[in-house]
Design a protein around this motif. Structure first.
Motif, short mmCIF file in Angstrom:
data_model
loop_
_atom_site.label_atom_id
_atom_site.label_comp_id
_atom_site.label_asym_id
_atom_site.label_seq_id
_atom_site.Cartn_x
_atom_site.Cartn_y
_atom_site.Cartn_z
N LYS A 213 0.82 -1.24 -0.17
CA LYS A 213 0.01 0.01 -0.15
C LYS A 213 0.87 1.24 0.04
O LYS A 213 1.82 1.32 0.80
N VAL A 214 0.62 2.00 -1.03
CA VAL A 214 1.32 3.29 -0.91
C VAL A 214 0.29 4.52 -1.47
O VAL A 214 -0.58 4.26 -1.77
N VAL A 215 1.08 5.81 -1.35
CA VAL A 215 0.26 6.92 -1.83
C VAL A 215 0.87 7.54 -2.98
O VAL A 215 0.31 8.08 -3.96
N GLY A 216 2.26 7.56 -3.23
CA GLY A 216 2.92 8.13 -4.18
C GLY A 216 4.38 7.84 -4.02
O GLY A 216 5.00 8.31 -3.10
N THR A 217 5.10 6.74 -4.93
CA THR A 217 6.24 6.21 -4.52
C THR A 217 6.76 5.51 -5.65
O THR A 217 5.94 5.24 -6.60
N SER A 218 8.09 5.02 -5.53
CA SER A 218 8.54 4.18 -6.57
C SER A 218 9.17 2.97 -5.74
O SER A 218 9.76 3.07 -4.78
N VAL A 233 10.97 -3.97 -3.16
CA VAL A 233 12.31 -3.12 -2.68
C VAL A 233 11.80 -1.66 -2.79
O VAL A 233 11.47 -1.35 -4.22
N VAL A 234 12.16 -0.83 -2.16
CA VAL A 234 11.39 0.53 -2.13
C VAL A 234 12.71 1.50 -2.72
O VAL A 234 13.86 1.39 -2.19
N ARG A 235 12.37 2.44 -3.75
CA ARG A 235 13.50 3.60 -4.16
C ARG A 235 13.16 4.73 -3.69
O ARG A 235 14.16 5.29 -3.01
N THR A 236 11.96 5.17 -3.75
CA THR A 236 11.68 6.46 -3.28
C THR A 236 10.26 6.32 -2.37
O THR A 236 9.42 5.24 -2.47
N LEU A 334 13.91 14.26 -11.26
CA LEU A 334 12.96 13.52 -11.92
C LEU A 334 12.77 12.16 -10.96
O LEU A 334 12.18 11.24 -11.66
N ASN A 335 13.21 12.21 -9.87
CA ASN A 335 13.39 10.78 -9.18
C ASN A 335 12.16 10.24 -8.86
O ASN A 335 11.93 9.11 -8.71
N ASP A 336 11.17 11.15 -8.45
CA ASP A 336 9.80 10.47 -7.82
C ASP A 336 8.57 10.86 -8.75
O ASP A 336 7.40 10.94 -8.33
N GLN A 337 8.82 10.91 -10.07
CA GLN A 337 7.62 10.99 -10.87
C GLN A 337 7.77 9.69 -11.86
O GLN A 337 8.63 9.15 -12.28
#
Length: 371
Positions: A213-218, A233-236, A334-337
């Protein structure tokens, strides 16, 4: 799949997982039906293997162990008596393996061994695809299923602007448009997600035994049906992971992951392992993709170089007017888009009626140059 052209025995088919999925769950990712119909002799062997597999889908043997043991003792007694009789009378020796009753006995033994193999196969090998199918069937939003049968990753753009990099031998089910208070998708295999931010509408990925579950991430999820572990694995950003109802006898509470952290679910033990630094885990480092390794922070960087970085990260092809953009430079993060948002930011920064079109893994940028 050239290997299956050499299949000559039923056992060859029974040991092939994609064949079992086709027969048991009607999932034909490897085009078994088409391959079968190419040759009449092949079709006969495939049908025999299919019947064998279906006959093994039983929950309990109807003969108890004592009766089986007794029958085997009688069989060996007959063999010994026959051998003694042949030795005494010096009659022509009968080859036991050519007798009808011996063939039947051998078939029963082989059947038992195969049945035992399947009954002792880890549950995740037998039930994973079923879990995915059940989860998808429970959704009432009218899902679209995308399956990647190629040897390259595929880009999927969702209705909310989120992007998914779907890996080979993977599939994703998602609605044409998200409705309600949640955004739900379903994964079997591996994919890298970049989720557009919407605090009022959390994004949920159902990947067999786990819910992310996320809201906005990569982040990346690896949940292949034939592998012993599931990984996130979480990047951002930040993600929350919980087990779904298919994980019985688990009292695992919610796991929260931050950037450069991971979670590994060991299917055999129903165990959740949190990894606080992915660089310490050799398997995670080895399996990381380009998109997880490349930086999207640019300082006075030529646009052509930025676009090349995107090509490498997403394994896409970008067609752009090289001459018109050769003097264009950007400073941006542009890391989190998601990919569509990255392209929008680039085009808006260039200006001068710059736009893009995206068709699968092909991207075309039109521009008159920098303003």
């Amino acid at each position: 799949m050239q290997e299956r052209n050499n299949y000559t025995k039923i056992e060859d088919f029974l040991s092939d997982q994609s064949f079992r999925q086709w027969v048991e769950y009607h999932v034909d990712q490897q085009k078994w039906e088409e391959w079968t119909l190419e040759d009449s002799k092949r079709a006969k062997l495939v049908e025999e293997a299919r019947l064998w597999l279906l006959s093994m889908k039983v929950t309990k043997l109807t003969i108890d162990e004592l009766n089986v043991e007794f029958a085997l003792e009688k069989t060996w007694e007959k063999i010994n008596n026959l051998e003694n009789k042949n030795t005494t009378t010096q009659r022509p020796v009968i080859k036991l393996w050519e007798t009808k009753w011996f063939k039947v006995a051998a078939a029963v033994i082989v059947f038992g061994l195969i049945l035992n193999f399947f009954s002792n196969t880890p549950s995740f090998l037998k039930n994973e695809l079923q879990v995915y199918n059940e989860l998808v069937s429970e959704n009432m939003e009218g899902l679209v299923e995308q399956t990647n049968n190629s040897d390259k990753s595929q880009i999927i753009t969702l209705s909310d602007g989120s992007s998914v990099l779907l890996q080979p031998n993977s599939k994703l089910s998602y609605p044409k448009a998200f409705i309600g208070n949640e955004r739900k998708v379903y994964l079997s295999g591996e994919a890298f997600f970049e989720i557009s931010k919407d605090a009022k509408k959390p994004f949920l990925v159902f990947a067999n035994e786990i819910i992310t579950k996320v809201v906005g991430t990569s982040f990346r999820i690896k949940a292949y049906e034939n592998q012993p572990n599931v990984e996130v694995v979480v990047r951002t950003g930040k993600v929350k992971i919980t087990p779904n109802e298919s994980v019985t006898n688990s009292d695992q509470e919610e796991i929260i992951l931050l950037p450069n952290q991971a979670m590994r679910f060991v299917r055999k033990d129903l165990k959740f392992d949190k990894i606080t630094d992915i660089t310490t885990d050799k398997k995670l480092v080895l399996n990381s993709n380009n998109i997880e390794q490349l930086s999207f922070n640019f300082s006075d960087t030529p646009v052509s170089q930025i676009l090349k970085t995107i090509e490498q990260a997403y394994l896409v092809e970008i067609d752009f007017p090289t001459e018109k953009l050769k003097n264009c430079h950007l400073t941006t993060s542009l890391n989190d888009q998601p990919l569509p948002e990255k392209l929008k930011i680039i085009c808006k920064s260039i200006g001068n009626n710059t736009s893009y079109e995206m068709n699968g893994n092909q991207i075309i940028i039109s521009s008159q140059g920098c303003e």
